[in-house]
Design an enzyme around this catalytic site. Structure first.
Site, short mmCIF file in Angstrom:
data_model
loop_
_atom_site.label_atom_id
_atom_site.label_comp_id
_atom_site.label_asym_id
_atom_site.label_seq_id
_atom_site.Cartn_x
_atom_site.Cartn_y
_atom_site.Cartn_z
N LYS A 42 28.42 22.90 76.11
CA LYS A 42 29.34 23.96 76.55
C LYS A 42 29.17 24.05 78.06
O LYS A 42 28.47 23.27 78.67
CB LYS A 42 28.98 25.28 75.88
CG LYS A 42 29.77 25.54 74.58
CD LYS A 42 29.75 27.01 74.23
CE LYS A 42 30.40 27.28 72.89
NZ LYS A 42 30.13 28.66 72.46
N ARG A 95 33.83 37.18 62.60
CA ARG A 95 33.85 38.58 63.02
C ARG A 95 35.27 39.10 63.16
O ARG A 95 35.51 40.29 63.03
CB ARG A 95 33.14 38.74 64.37
CG ARG A 95 31.65 38.67 64.26
CD ARG A 95 31.00 38.49 65.60
NE ARG A 95 31.39 37.24 66.20
CZ ARG A 95 30.72 36.62 67.18
NH1 ARG A 95 29.66 37.18 67.70
NH2 ARG A 95 31.14 35.47 67.64
N SER A 132 25.16 37.23 70.28
CA SER A 132 23.95 36.98 71.07
C SER A 132 24.22 37.23 72.55
O SER A 132 23.39 37.83 73.24
CB SER A 132 23.49 35.53 70.88
OG SER A 132 23.15 35.29 69.54
O1 PNS Z 1 26.22 29.83 67.99
P1 PNS Z 1 27.40 29.00 68.34
O2 PNS Z 1 27.51 28.83 69.83
O3 PNS Z 1 28.67 29.48 67.73
O4 PNS Z 1 27.10 27.56 67.71
C1 PNS Z 1 27.99 26.52 67.88
C2 PNS Z 1 27.57 25.27 67.08
C3 PNS Z 1 26.16 24.84 67.45
C4 PNS Z 1 27.65 25.59 65.63
C5 PNS Z 1 28.63 24.24 67.48
O5 PNS Z 1 28.72 24.14 68.85
C6 PNS Z 1 28.34 22.89 66.89
O6 PNS Z 1 28.60 22.66 65.74
N1 PNS Z 1 27.79 22.00 67.74
C7 PNS Z 1 27.40 20.68 67.34
C8 PNS Z 1 28.31 19.61 67.92
C9 PNS Z 1 29.52 19.39 67.06
O7 PNS Z 1 29.43 19.06 65.89
N2 PNS Z 1 30.69 19.60 67.67
C10 PNS Z 1 31.94 19.40 67.03
C11 PNS Z 1 32.37 20.63 66.26
S1 PNS Z 1 34.00 20.36 65.59
#
Ligand code: PNS
Length: 168
Positions: A42, A95, A132
Site C-alpha cells: 500500500k 462495516r 485500526s
Molecule cells: O487489514 P487490511 O489492510 O484490510 O488487510 C488487507 C489484506 C492484507 C487482507 C490485503 O491487502 C491482502 O489480501 N493482501 C495480500 C496481497 C493480495 O493478495 N492482494 C490481492 C488482493 S485481490
C-alpha cells in the site's frame, strides 16, 4: 474433511471489531487461521506502528478463547496463503458500503485467481466505526480507545505512541 478459513488483515493493531469477526468465523469453520500480512503493497502512509511479530503476538493473546484459531504471518497473495494452509474460504468483516466496494473487488479478483470463497460477516453495529487506523489516530491525540481494543493492546499502543513521541 477439516474446513479451514483464513481471516486475513494487517491488524496494526488488532481491534475488538477484528476479534468479533474471528470468533464468529471460529464458530462457522473447523479451523480459522488469522493471516497477518507482512508485505502489503500500500502507500507509504501505511507504514506500520507494530512489527509483524508484535501484531501476531497481540492477536494470539486475544484469541485464547478459541482453541481452533491460530495465527500465522503471510507474504504474497492471500489466495496463495489459503492454498498453502488448505483453506476453503476467506472470512472478512464488512462495516459498511465503503468496505463493500473495496472488498467486492478483492473477492472477485481472489475468486478469479482460485476457487477459494470469500465469506463476509457483517460487523457488530457497535464496532462499525472502529478501524485500526482510527484507533491509532485517536490514541495518538490522547483520546480514549479502551472500548475498541483489548487491554493488552491498549497497553502496547500507549507505550508505542509514547516511544514515538519521545523520538519526535
Ligand atoms: O487489514 P487490511 O489492510 O484490510 O488487510 C488487507 C489484506 C492484507 C487482507 C490485503 O491487502 C491482502 O489480501 N493482501 C495480500 C496481497 C493480495 O493478495 N492482494 C490481492 C488482493 S485481490
Amino acid at each position: 474433511m477439516v474446513r479451514r478459513a483464513v481471516c486475513p488483515g494487517s491488524f496494526d493493531p488488532v481491534t475488538n471489531g477484528h476479534i468479533d469477526i474471528i470468533g464468529r468465523a471460529a464458530a462457522l469453520f473447523d479451523e480459522v487461521i488469522v493471516g497477518v500480512g507482512v508485505n502489503r503493497s500500500k502507500s507509504a502512509s501505511s507504514s506500520k506502528l507494530f512489527t509483524a511479530d508484535e501484531r501476531m503476538a497481540m492477536i494470539r493473546d486475544a484469541v485464547t478463547p478459541w482453541p481452533n484459531v491460530r495465527v500465522e504471518g503471510f507474504s504474497g497473495l492471500v489466495t496463495e496463503f489459503c492454498r498453502e494452509v488448505g483453506a476453503v474460504a476467506i472470512v472478512k468483516g464488512l462495516r459498511g458500503s465503503s468496505d463493500y466496494d473495496y472488498e467486492l473487488q478483492m473477492a472477485q479478483m481472489n475468486s478469479h485467481l482460485t476457487d477459494v470463497e470469500t465469506v463476509f460477516l457483517m460487523t457488530d453495529p457497535g464496532m462499525s466505526f472502529v478501524s485500526s487506523s482510527l484507533v491509532k489516530e485517536v490514541a495518538s491525540f490522547g483520546g480514549d480507545v479502551a472500548d475498541f481494543v483489548p487491554a493488552h493492546v491498549l497497553t502496547a499502543l500507549t507505550q508505542r505512541l509514547a516511544e514515538r513521541r519521545e523520538q519526535g
